[in-house]
Structures are given as structure tokens and as C-alpha cells.
Design an enzyme around this catalytic site. Structure first.
Site, short mmCIF file in Angstrom:
data_model
loop_
_atom_site.label_atom_id
_atom_site.label_comp_id
_atom_site.label_asym_id
_atom_site.label_seq_id
_atom_site.Cartn_x
_atom_site.Cartn_y
_atom_site.Cartn_z
N ARG A 222 -51.75 45.54 -102.97
CA ARG A 222 -52.63 46.20 -101.85
C ARG A 222 -52.94 47.54 -102.61
O ARG A 222 -52.11 48.27 -103.28
CB ARG A 222 -52.11 46.32 -100.51
CG ARG A 222 -52.56 46.53 -99.34
CD ARG A 222 -51.83 46.82 -98.39
NE ARG A 222 -51.15 48.37 -98.22
CZ ARG A 222 -50.39 48.80 -97.35
NH1 ARG A 222 -49.74 47.87 -96.50
NH2 ARG A 222 -49.90 49.75 -97.28
N ASP B 97 -51.63 50.09 -91.05
CA ASP B 97 -50.92 50.61 -92.06
C ASP B 97 -50.48 52.17 -92.15
O ASP B 97 -51.57 53.09 -91.89
CB ASP B 97 -51.80 50.42 -93.49
CG ASP B 97 -51.65 48.76 -93.94
OD1 ASP B 97 -50.69 48.32 -93.75
OD2 ASP B 97 -52.63 48.37 -94.68
N HIS C 177 -48.87 45.73 -86.96
CA HIS C 177 -48.80 47.11 -87.29
C HIS C 177 -50.36 47.53 -87.93
O HIS C 177 -50.91 46.67 -88.37
CB HIS C 177 -47.83 47.64 -88.40
CG HIS C 177 -48.08 46.97 -89.76
ND1 HIS C 177 -47.78 45.62 -90.07
CD2 HIS C 177 -48.64 47.51 -91.05
CE1 HIS C 177 -47.96 45.37 -91.26
NE2 HIS C 177 -48.68 46.41 -91.82
N HIS D 162 -52.79 44.44 -88.01
CA HIS D 162 -52.47 43.09 -88.68
C HIS D 162 -50.94 42.71 -88.74
O HIS D 162 -50.00 43.52 -88.54
CB HIS D 162 -53.03 43.17 -90.22
CG HIS D 162 -52.43 44.19 -91.10
ND1 HIS D 162 -52.79 45.53 -91.07
CD2 HIS D 162 -51.68 44.00 -91.91
CE1 HIS D 162 -52.21 46.28 -91.93
NE2 HIS D 162 -51.34 45.39 -92.53
#
Ligand code: SIN
Length: 333
Positions: free
Chosen positions: A280, A114, A112, A263
Site C-alpha cells: 500500500r 486509513d 476503518h 474499508h
């Protein structure tokens, strides 16, 4: 000995053929000179994901580092339990996801980019390893410019004019109607239309901007045509030759250009009963634009930035602090 002069020289070592580089010579605990920030930005644009090893920084330092490169967003549009005192930090915590969302080890366990469910997906993400297993738990990144260039010329021309819908649970990853994350998605729908090919706002490169995690279908074609086209596009997005694989140690940081990469979170944690905790932050993104000038549009939801999530806003905590770019509403397909 304390260092007063900001660090100004970095080293960049390429890690794979088409994506990824390791940056050394910089300690993220210490001030960084503008020239080194420009060099890191240049390396990011060129290599799409850059890694910093052995950086033991805290939440505030991670946010401060991210802020050198743009506006830091709230943790995640659907985050309902932000870390106290650190609302910009999204914990990627295997045990938390298993408890809250069912059997998941990370934010999304498929390839995906983000949060492409929003009209302005984050420009970049910075992920810090806090407590990661010694064996397994690796992350892969893929270069979406290489994915575009991997298509034949006639398919590139076709892709240039296509649009696709992006949403959470695009491929029915969550099917149990009692799943708390599915309930949150349904209560706070976020759906956007993006060009299938995105012109990168800084490099002007063309990136194949679809991903298995969020892209539900291609517009204006039949369902079976959409499925076949997405299969061809996803094959390029996930092609091993377009990727780099990173094994984490505590203190490592990955910084990726979310406009030009997808990623994949670890696929092997079933085998190990271990903790895996990373943190994150994301930077506010712009609205993607296709080769024909098409600008992404909202179907449902609102742009994603530094304001708190719709969930937290319901509890009346923080007010939006920035003007979000004007976006047009289109009817749900
Ligand atoms: C993410 O998808 O942002 C996190 C990836 C990972 O858990 O390795």
C-alpha cells in the site's frame, strides 16, 4: 512493440449502486497522458474506489503512479521496519502481522478509514495485490457520503455540529499489554479530533467521517450518548447497500478516496492457511473541515506526510522535507 505515445483513453465501468468502478484501457507500466490522469481522478471522485485489473508493477512504479495524484507519504506513521529502498510502501502481509501484532490479517481488521488518528489522514490509498489467495481474502469499501445521506434530516443536522476523537486502539482491539503493536502505539501516541461530518475538499460533498477502527468517542456528550450515536453512525458506515466487495487476483490494484470511504479487510482468512501479501501507498491528506468550519485538531502526535515515522526518526535517519500545515494543539480529553 514499444508504445511511445502516452495512453490517453480509459474506460470506466461502475460495479455497484453507490460505490466502486473498474478502470480498463490503461497499462500502469507505461506513460499515462495528463488527460487520462484527469479522467482517473474524476472517476475516483465519483466512484470513491476504482480498481485496475492485472497490473504487474513494482514498488517504484506503484509510487510513481501514486505521485501523479499527490505527495506520497512514508509507509505508515507507526512502521518500524520499512522495506529497504522503498520507505513509502506499507506491506500488508498476513504472516508479518501475525508475527508482529498477534492474530491479524491486515493493517486493521475492522471497518476503518486509513490512519484517522492523525490530524491529516491520507487523502487516498493505493493497494496492489502481490500474492493473494484464489479463494477468500476479499476487501469491502463503503461510501461515507452515502452513509451521511442515509441518516434522517434531524440526525444529519445533529451530526453536522459534532466532533469525535480518533486514536489507534480506539476500541481496545489490542488488550494484551505484551502485544508489540500496542507497545508501539503507547510509545508514539497519535490522537486527533475530527468533525463527525467532513466537507470533501474537492467534491464539497458531506461525508460521515467516523469509523469503528479509530473513533473512540464523540466529544461534549455523555459516554452512553456517544456509544449510541456511534452505533447509529457505524450502522450507516457499514450498511451493505453502501458498499462494494472486491475479490483480488495478483496484479490487481485498488485506489480509494480516503476522505470519503471506509474499508474492511478480509474476514475469512481463519479458514485458509494461505499467504496474502499486498503493498500500500498513501497520499498526504489535508486537514478535515466540518460544515461549521471546525478544522481537525491534534491532541497528541504530529501530521503525517513524507517524513519518516517518529520511530525511525528516533534513529536519526531522514529529516522532514515538507512544511506541514499549521495545526492547533488541544488538551487531551
Ligand atoms: C488496508 O486496510 O489498507 C488493507 C485492506 C486489506 O488488507 O484488504
Amino acid at each position: 512493440m514499444s508504445q511511445t505515445k502516452p495512453q490517453s483513453v480509459i474506460q470506466v465501468r461502475q460495479l455497484a449502486g453507490r460505490i466502486g468502478a473498474e478502470i480498463s484501457g490503461v497499462d500502469l507500466n507505461l506513460p499515462i497522458a495528463d488527460s487520462a490522469i484527469s479522467d482517473i481522478r474524476r472517476a475516483l471522485l465519483k466512484h470513491k474506489v476504482v480498481f485496475f485489473r492485472n497490473q504487474h508493477i513494482d514498488h517504484a512504479q506503484q509510487v510513481a503512479f501514486a505521485a501523479y495524484f499527490g505527495e506520497v507519504t512514508y509507509a505508515h506513521p507507526l512502521e518500524d521496519e520499512p522495506i529497504e529502498g522503498a520507505p513509502n510502501i506499507l506491506p500488508i502481509d498476513r504472516r508479518r502481522y501475525e508475527r508482529k501484532n498477534g492474530r491479524r490479517y491486515s493493517y486493521d481488521n475492522q471497518w476503518h478509514t486509513d490512519v484517522t488518528a492523525v490530524v491529516n489522514p491520507p487523502a487516498a490509498s493505493i493497494l496492489r495485490a502481490f500474492n493473494v489467495p484464489q479463494i477468500g481474502g476479499d476487501t469491502h469499501w463503503s461510501n461515507l457520503v452515502a452513509a451521511y445521506e442515509g441518516l434522517s434530516a434531524p440526525l444529519r443536522a445533529l451530526a453536522d455540529g459534532l466532533k469525535a476523537e480518533h486514536r489507534f486502539n480506539a476500541n481496545k482491539q489490542f488488550s494484551d499489554s505484551n502485544n508489540p503493536f500496542l507497545k508501539r502505539i503507547q510509545a508514539n501516541p497519535l490522537v486527533s479530533i475530527h468533525p463527525v461530518v467532513r466537507i470533501h475538499p474537492e467534491t464539497k460533498e458531506r461525508a460521515l467521517f467516523v469509523n469503528p477502527g479509530f473513533t473512540s468517542h464523540i466529544l461534549n456528550v455523555s459516554r452512553s450518548e456517544s456509544d449510541k450515536l456511534l452505533e447509529i453512525f457505524f450502522e450507516q458506515v457499514t450498511k451493505p447497500g453502501h458498499t462494494v466487495r472486491f475479490h483480488w487476483n495478483n496484479g490487481d490494484i485498488a485506489f480509494w478516496d480516503n476522505r470519503a470511504t471506509a474499508h474492511l479487510a478480509p474476514q475469512d482468512l481463519d479458514l485458509f492457511d494461505v499467504e496474502r501479501v499486498l503493498y500500500r501507498v498513501t497520499l498526504t491528506g489535508d486537514i478535515p473541515v466540518g460544515p461549521d468550519g471546525f478544522r481537525s485538531q491534534i491532541v497528541e502526535g504530529k501530521p503525517f506526510g513524507i517524513e519518516v515515522s517518529p520511530l525511525a526518526a528516533d534513529r536519526g535517519s531522514v529529516k522532514r522535507q515538507v512544511d506541514t500545515p499549521a495545526v492547533e494543539l488541544v488538551p487531551a480529553s
